[in-house]
Scaffold this motif. Structure first.
Motif, PDB file in Angstrom:
ATOM      1  N   THR A 247      18.333  11.436  39.238  1.00  0.00           N
ATOM      2  CA  THR A 247      18.547  12.885  39.271  1.00  0.00           C
ATOM      3  C   THR A 247      17.268  13.632  38.937  1.00  0.00           C
ATOM      4  O   THR A 247      16.901  14.607  39.612  1.00  0.00           O
ATOM      5  N   GLU A 248      16.565  13.198  37.901  1.00  0.00           N
ATOM      6  CA  GLU A 248      15.284  13.837  37.523  1.00  0.00           C
ATOM      7  C   GLU A 248      14.266  13.742  38.657  1.00  0.00           C
ATOM      8  O   GLU A 248      13.575  14.715  38.961  1.00  0.00           O
ATOM      9  N   ILE A 249      14.182  12.580  39.293  1.00  0.00           N
ATOM     10  CA  ILE A 249      13.235  12.413  40.401  1.00  0.00           C
ATOM     11  C   ILE A 249      13.625  13.306  41.571  1.00  0.00           C
ATOM     12  O   ILE A 249      12.761  13.948  42.181  1.00  0.00           O
TER      13      ILE A 249
ATOM     14  N   PRO B  96      13.873   6.299  46.843  1.00  0.00           N
ATOM     15  CA  PRO B  96      14.596   5.073  47.177  1.00  0.00           C
ATOM     16  C   PRO B  96      15.095   4.373  45.903  1.00  0.00           C
ATOM     17  O   PRO B  96      14.441   4.414  44.861  1.00  0.00           O
ATOM     18  N   ASP B  97      16.255   3.752  46.014  1.00  0.00           N
ATOM     19  CA  ASP B  97      16.843   3.067  44.860  1.00  0.00           C
ATOM     20  C   ASP B  97      15.897   2.036  44.253  1.00  0.00           C
ATOM     21  O   ASP B  97      15.835   1.879  43.041  1.00  0.00           O
ATOM     22  N   SER B  98      15.150   1.329  45.098  1.00  0.00           N
ATOM     23  CA  SER B  98      14.253   0.291  44.589  1.00  0.00           C
ATOM     24  C   SER B  98      13.160   0.891  43.695  1.00  0.00           C
ATOM     25  O   SER B  98      12.766   0.289  42.704  1.00  0.00           O
ATOM     26  N   ARG B  99      12.695   2.084  44.030  1.00  0.00           N
ATOM     27  CA  ARG B  99      11.663   2.719  43.200  1.00  0.00           C
ATOM     28  C   ARG B  99      12.246   3.219  41.888  1.00  0.00           C
ATOM     29  O   ARG B  99      11.601   3.145  40.845  1.00  0.00           O
ATOM     30  N   VAL B 100      13.460   3.734  41.945  1.00  0.00           N
ATOM     31  CA  VAL B 100      14.118   4.180  40.706  1.00  0.00           C
ATOM     32  C   VAL B 100      14.294   2.984  39.781  1.00  0.00           C
ATOM     33  O   VAL B 100      13.991   3.052  38.591  1.00  0.00           O
TER      34      VAL B 100
ATOM     35  N   TRP C  25       5.693  12.418  36.896  1.00  0.00           N
ATOM     36  CA  TRP C  25       4.582  11.542  37.273  1.00  0.00           C
ATOM     37  C   TRP C  25       4.823  10.966  38.666  1.00  0.00           C
ATOM     38  O   TRP C  25       3.927  10.953  39.500  1.00  0.00           O
ATOM     39  N   TYR C  26       6.054  10.511  38.929  1.00  0.00           N
ATOM     40  CA  TYR C  26       6.390   9.952  40.234  1.00  0.00           C
ATOM     41  C   TYR C  26       6.234  11.014  41.325  1.00  0.00           C
ATOM     42  O   TYR C  26       5.697  10.734  42.397  1.00  0.00           O
ATOM     43  N   ALA C  27       6.670  12.249  41.040  1.00  0.00           N
ATOM     44  CA  ALA C  27       6.554  13.329  42.024  1.00  0.00           C
ATOM     45  C   ALA C  27       5.095  13.611  42.353  1.00  0.00           C
ATOM     46  O   ALA C  27       4.731  13.799  43.523  1.00  0.00           O
ATOM     47  N   GLU C  28       4.246  13.635  41.328  1.00  0.00           N
ATOM     48  CA  GLU C  28       2.810  13.864  41.557  1.00  0.00           C
ATOM     49  C   GLU C  28       2.198  12.726  42.365  1.00  0.00           C
ATOM     50  O   GLU C  28       1.411  12.957  43.285  1.00  0.00           O
ATOM     51  N   LEU C  29       2.540  11.521  42.018  1.00  0.00           N
ATOM     52  CA  LEU C  29       2.023  10.361  42.738  1.00  0.00           C
ATOM     53  C   LEU C  29       2.489  10.383  44.198  1.00  0.00           C
ATOM     54  O   LEU C  29       1.703  10.102  45.115  1.00  0.00           O
ATOM     55  N   ARG C  30       3.711  10.775  44.418  1.00  0.00           N
ATOM     56  CA  ARG C  30       4.258  10.853  45.776  1.00  0.00           C
ATOM     57  C   ARG C  30       3.535  11.936  46.581  1.00  0.00           C
ATOM     58  O   ARG C  30       3.174  11.708  47.754  1.00  0.00           O
TER      59      ARG C  30
END
Length: 103
Positions: free
Chosen positions: A58-60, A69-73, A91-96
């Motif tokens: 949800t946060e992502i 994707p579920d695998s990344r979560v 952090w994940y959003a910035e990296l993406r």
């Protein structure tokens, strides 16, 4: 020839342990209904795994404005438990975003 079930006086002697007839034997139980173990095609373990991943997913989704994707979560779940879901999601959003810009 004498019937072995007859006594010496010609009377029938009841057997000690009568063999069951087909009517005495109950039918086998029906196959186990496994639909109780699954919800909408998910096994119970998969459902609980998704429940555990839900807060980070949800946060992502909110940070990226689309789901990951579920695998990344799953891969980020241990880090998120240690560092917090919100910082890891940002952090994940910035990296993406960086990956999309870099091509």
């Amino acid at each position: 020839m004498a019937d072995p079930s007859e006594g010496s006086a010609g009377r029938r002697v009841p057997p000690e342990h009568p063999s069951p007839t087909r009517q005495d034997v109950p039918p086998p139980p029906p196959p186990r209904d496994r639909s109780a173990d699954e919800w909408d095609g998910l096994s119970e373990s998969a459902a609980y795994r998704e429940i555990g991943e839900w807060p980070l997913a949800t946060e992502i989704s909110e940070a990226c404005e689309r789901p990951a994707p579920d695998s990344r979560v799953r891969a980020l779940l241990d880090v998120a438990e240690a560092q917090g879901h919100e910082p890891v999601a940002h952090w994940y959003a910035e990296l993406r975003r960086h990956g999309q810009q870099a091509g």
